[in-house]
Design a protein around this motif. Structure first.
Motif, PDB file in Angstrom:
ATOM      1  N   SER A   3       0.834  -1.197   0.000  1.00  0.00           N
ATOM      2  CA  SER A   3       0.000   0.000   0.000  1.00  0.00           C
ATOM      3  C   SER A   3       0.870   1.248   0.000  1.00  0.00           C
ATOM      4  O   SER A   3       1.971   1.248   0.552  1.00  0.00           O
ATOM      5  CB  SER A   3      -0.922   0.008   1.220  1.00  0.00           C
ATOM      6  N   GLU A  27      -2.051  -0.787  -3.541  1.00  0.00           N
ATOM      7  CA  GLU A  27      -3.301  -0.193  -3.094  1.00  0.00           C
ATOM      8  C   GLU A  27      -2.940   1.227  -2.688  1.00  0.00           C
ATOM      9  O   GLU A  27      -1.864   1.452  -2.130  1.00  0.00           O
ATOM     10  CB  GLU A  27      -3.864  -0.948  -1.894  1.00  0.00           C
ATOM     11  N   PRO A  46       0.968   2.354   6.128  1.00  0.00           N
ATOM     12  CA  PRO A  46       1.117   1.868   4.759  1.00  0.00           C
ATOM     13  C   PRO A  46       2.514   1.277   4.549  1.00  0.00           C
ATOM     14  O   PRO A  46       3.409   1.471   5.383  1.00  0.00           O
ATOM     15  CB  PRO A  46       0.943   3.143   3.925  1.00  0.00           C
TER      16      PRO A  46
END
Length: 123
Positions: A3, A27, A46
């Protein structure tokens, strides 16, 4: 899945970065300033952060210092993406915990190259 949190006050920059990063199988999440980004990171960290320097409310460098102070805050790879290109800004970013530094404007090739250099994607 990997991410990336895209932190920039420009909606256009966020949109371009999002498209490139999703093509690289990340993502993505977005924040328009450091404070919003910090709230996201307090909720979940993240894999990477693509970070602008000059933003309202909380700048990128202020966000980076706060991120690195969080539990686990040293884990995300932070790539500054900014128009600030003088050596003082670059040194300050690295000292605050940035892993890499790229200049605006950027393109897919530049982003891919930097993310490969820090081990987030294969070459």
């Amino acid at each position: 899945m990997k991410s990336c949190l895209i932190v920039d006050d420009s909606k256009v920059i966020r949109m371009v970065a999002k498209k490139i990063l999703q093509e690289l199988d990340f993502e993505t999440e977005e924040a328009e300033d450091g404070r919003g980004a910090l709230e996201i990171c307090k909720d979940h960290l993240p894999t990477a952060v693509l970070l602008d320097w000059n933003m309202p409310i909380m700048s990128g460098i202020e966000f980076l210092r706060e991120l690195r102070a969080l539990p686990g805050g040293n884990e995300p790879v932070v790539v500054f993406c900014t128009t600030e290109n003088d050596i003082d800004h670059i040194q300050e970013a690295i000292q605050a915990g940035a892993n890499e530094y790229i200049m605006k404007p950027f393109d897919s090739e530049i982003l891919q190259s930097k993310f490969a250099q820090v081990g987030l994607i294969g070459e």
